[in-house]
Design a protein around this motif. Structure first.
Motif, PDB file in Angstrom:
ATOM      1  N   GLN A 118      23.063  39.183  23.330  1.00 38.33           N
ATOM      2  CA  GLN A 118      21.976  39.966  23.910  1.00 38.33           C
ATOM      3  C   GLN A 118      21.930  39.675  25.401  1.00 38.33           C
ATOM      4  O   GLN A 118      21.791  38.517  25.803  1.00 38.33           O
ATOM      5  N   MET A 119      22.056  40.712  26.206  1.00 34.66           N
ATOM      6  CA  MET A 119      22.114  40.555  27.651  1.00 34.66           C
ATOM      7  C   MET A 119      20.919  41.252  28.282  1.00 34.66           C
ATOM      8  O   MET A 119      20.786  42.474  28.163  1.00 34.66           O
ATOM      9  N   ASN A 120      20.057  40.505  28.913  1.00 35.28           N
ATOM     10  CA  ASN A 120      18.868  41.033  29.583  1.00 35.28           C
ATOM     11  C   ASN A 120      18.979  40.838  31.086  1.00 35.28           C
ATOM     12  O   ASN A 120      19.773  40.034  31.572  1.00 35.28           O
ATOM     13  N   SER A 121      18.168  41.574  31.811  1.00 38.93           N
ATOM     14  CA  SER A 121      18.125  41.460  33.279  1.00 38.93           C
ATOM     15  C   SER A 121      19.526  41.517  33.872  1.00 38.93           C
ATOM     16  O   SER A 121      19.913  40.677  34.699  1.00 38.93           O
ATOM     17  N   LEU A 122      20.282  42.497  33.459  1.00 39.30           N
ATOM     18  CA  LEU A 122      21.673  42.598  33.889  1.00 39.30           C
ATOM     19  C   LEU A 122      21.783  42.816  35.391  1.00 39.30           C
ATOM     20  O   LEU A 122      20.929  43.478  36.012  1.00 39.30           O
ATOM     21  N   LYS A 123      22.832  42.241  35.962  1.00 41.06           N
ATOM     22  CA  LYS A 123      23.102  42.334  37.389  1.00 41.06           C
ATOM     23  C   LYS A 123      24.469  42.981  37.603  1.00 41.06           C
ATOM     24  O   LYS A 123      25.335  42.922  36.718  1.00 41.06           O
ATOM     25  N   PRO A 124      24.688  43.580  38.773  1.00 42.78           N
ATOM     26  CA  PRO A 124      26.005  44.181  39.047  1.00 42.78           C
ATOM     27  C   PRO A 124      27.149  43.179  38.869  1.00 42.78           C
ATOM     28  O   PRO A 124      28.243  43.569  38.438  1.00 42.78           O
ATOM     29  N   GLU A 125      26.918  41.920  39.159  1.00 45.97           N
ATOM     30  CA  GLU A 125      27.971  40.919  39.006  1.00 45.97           C
ATOM     31  C   GLU A 125      28.279  40.586  37.554  1.00 45.97           C
ATOM     32  O   GLU A 125      29.228  39.839  37.274  1.00 45.97           O
ATOM     33  N   ASP A 126      27.521  41.129  36.612  1.00 49.32           N
ATOM     34  CA  ASP A 126      27.839  40.984  35.190  1.00 49.32           C
ATOM     35  C   ASP A 126      28.870  42.021  34.736  1.00 49.32           C
ATOM     36  O   ASP A 126      29.334  41.972  33.591  1.00 49.32           O
ATOM     37  N   THR A 127      29.213  42.938  35.607  1.00 53.01           N
ATOM     38  CA  THR A 127      30.193  43.965  35.281  1.00 53.01           C
ATOM     39  C   THR A 127      31.539  43.340  34.954  1.00 53.01           C
ATOM     40  O   THR A 127      32.085  42.565  35.744  1.00 53.01           O
ATOM     41  N   ALA A 128      32.056  43.645  33.763  1.00 53.61           N
ATOM     42  CA  ALA A 128      33.313  43.056  33.298  1.00 53.61           C
ATOM     43  C   ALA A 128      33.655  43.629  31.930  1.00 53.61           C
ATOM     44  O   ALA A 128      32.823  44.308  31.315  1.00 53.61           O
ATOM     45  N   VAL A 129      34.847  43.332  31.471  1.00 50.54           N
ATOM     46  CA  VAL A 129      35.193  43.552  30.073  1.00 50.54           C
ATOM     47  C   VAL A 129      34.802  42.282  29.322  1.00 50.54           C
ATOM     48  O   VAL A 129      35.200  41.182  29.717  1.00 50.54           O
ATOM     49  N   TYR A 130      34.038  42.446  28.265  1.00 46.85           N
ATOM     50  CA  TYR A 130      33.544  41.312  27.491  1.00 46.85           C
ATOM     51  C   TYR A 130      34.358  41.178  26.204  1.00 46.85           C
ATOM     52  O   TYR A 130      34.589  42.166  25.489  1.00 46.85           O
ATOM     53  N   TYR A 131      34.772  39.955  25.924  1.00 49.41           N
ATOM     54  CA  TYR A 131      35.615  39.661  24.766  1.00 49.41           C
ATOM     55  C   TYR A 131      34.929  38.670  23.829  1.00 49.41           C
ATOM     56  O   TYR A 131      34.371  37.666  24.274  1.00 49.41           O
ATOM     57  N   CYS A 132      35.043  38.947  22.563  1.00 50.48           N
ATOM     58  CA  CYS A 132      34.617  38.035  21.510  1.00 50.48           C
ATOM     59  C   CYS A 132      35.814  37.155  21.147  1.00 50.48           C
ATOM     60  O   CYS A 132      36.947  37.633  21.148  1.00 50.48           O
ATOM     61  N   ALA A 133      35.552  35.883  20.824  1.00 48.30           N
ATOM     62  CA  ALA A 133      36.633  34.967  20.496  1.00 48.30           C
ATOM     63  C   ALA A 133      36.242  34.064  19.338  1.00 48.30           C
ATOM     64  O   ALA A 133      35.071  33.706  19.185  1.00 48.30           O
ATOM     65  N   ALA A 134      37.253  33.671  18.549  1.00 46.86           N
ATOM     66  CA  ALA A 134      37.016  32.791  17.404  1.00 46.86           C
ATOM     67  C   ALA A 134      38.262  31.958  17.141  1.00 46.86           C
ATOM     68  O   ALA A 134      39.365  32.328  17.549  1.00 46.86           O
ATOM     69  N   ASP A 135      38.063  30.851  16.462  1.00 43.81           N
ATOM     70  CA  ASP A 135      39.192  30.008  16.082  1.00 43.81           C
ATOM     71  C   ASP A 135      38.863  29.301  14.783  1.00 43.81           C
ATOM     72  O   ASP A 135      37.760  28.777  14.628  1.00 43.81           O
ATOM     73  N   GLY A 136      39.809  29.268  13.895  1.00 43.89           N
ATOM     74  CA  GLY A 136      39.581  28.703  12.573  1.00 43.89           C
ATOM     75  C   GLY A 136      39.531  27.194  12.512  1.00 43.89           C
ATOM     76  O   GLY A 136      39.182  26.633  11.474  1.00 43.89           O
ATOM     77  N   THR A 137      39.862  26.525  13.640  1.00 45.98           N
ATOM     78  CA  THR A 137      39.834  25.058  13.636  1.00 45.98           C
ATOM     79  C   THR A 137      38.802  24.499  14.605  1.00 45.98           C
ATOM     80  O   THR A 137      38.629  23.285  14.688  1.00 45.98           O
ATOM     81  N   LEU A 138      38.099  25.374  15.343  1.00 41.97           N
ATOM     82  CA  LEU A 138      37.157  24.913  16.364  1.00 41.97           C
ATOM     83  C   LEU A 138      35.839  24.522  15.716  1.00 41.97           C
ATOM     84  O   LEU A 138      35.091  25.368  15.251  1.00 41.97           O
ATOM     85  N   LEU A 139      35.563  23.225  15.696  1.00 44.09           N
ATOM     86  CA  LEU A 139      34.347  22.736  15.056  1.00 44.09           C
ATOM     87  C   LEU A 139      33.224  22.503  16.059  1.00 44.09           C
ATOM     88  O   LEU A 139      32.052  22.524  15.700  1.00 44.09           O
ATOM     89  N   TYR A 185      40.545  29.076  21.725  1.00 45.26           N
ATOM     90  CA  TYR A 185      40.372  30.180  20.792  1.00 45.26           C
ATOM     91  C   TYR A 185      41.697  30.876  20.484  1.00 45.26           C
ATOM     92  O   TYR A 185      42.494  31.141  21.388  1.00 45.26           O
ATOM     93  N   THR A 186      41.885  31.171  19.220  1.00 47.96           N
ATOM     94  CA  THR A 186      43.116  31.832  18.772  1.00 47.96           C
ATOM     95  C   THR A 186      42.958  33.337  18.659  1.00 47.96           C
ATOM     96  O   THR A 186      43.862  34.089  18.993  1.00 47.96           O
TER      97      THR A 186
END
Length: 124
Positions: free
Chosen positions: A81-102, A111-112
């Motif tokens: 959830q992104m509030n109070s967005l600023k021009p410097e938040d402009t980007a491509v946003y990526y989700c990441a996960a890893d099966g061994t990251l505890l 992240y794999t």
């Protein structure tokens, strides 16, 4: 085959809000940390937020107090959830996960699996 699919990006004005969602399939990450990263044009991919399997969170300084990461271990999803967005938040946003990251993961190298990215553009 593991897949992460992001959704929710778009074009907004400064001060607006957006909610990004990431849905994982192919395996469960209910015991692992997940994260969000972003990459602006001409810049390296940077850490935004991470959440542990049991809900502990950590954010990069520039988004603290404005962004909130959350997850649903039953649905195998993680949101940003992104509030109070600023021009410097402009980007491509990526989700990441890893099966061994505890633990909480703040480096892209931890992240794999990665989503295809979703564009967030904030106009001034």
């Amino acid at each position: 085959q593991v897949q992460l699919v992001e959704s929710g990006g778009g074009l907004v004005q400064a001060g607006d809000s957006l909610k990004l969602s990431c849905s994982a399939s192919g395996r469960t990450f209910s015991s692992n940390a997940m994260g969000w990263f972003r990459q602006a044009p001409g810049k390296e991919r940077e850490f935004v937020a991470t959440i542990s399997w049991n809900g502990y969170t950590y954010y990069t300084d520039s988004v603290k107090g404005r962004f909130t990461i959350s997850r649903d271990n039953v649905k195998n999803t993680v949101d940003l959830q992104m509030n109070s967005l600023k021009p410097e938040d402009t980007a491509v946003y990526y989700c990441a996960a890893d099966g061994t990251l505890l633990r909480l993961g703040t480096s892209a190298f931890e992240y794999t699996y990665w989503g295809q990215g979703t564009q967030v553009t904030v106009s001034s």
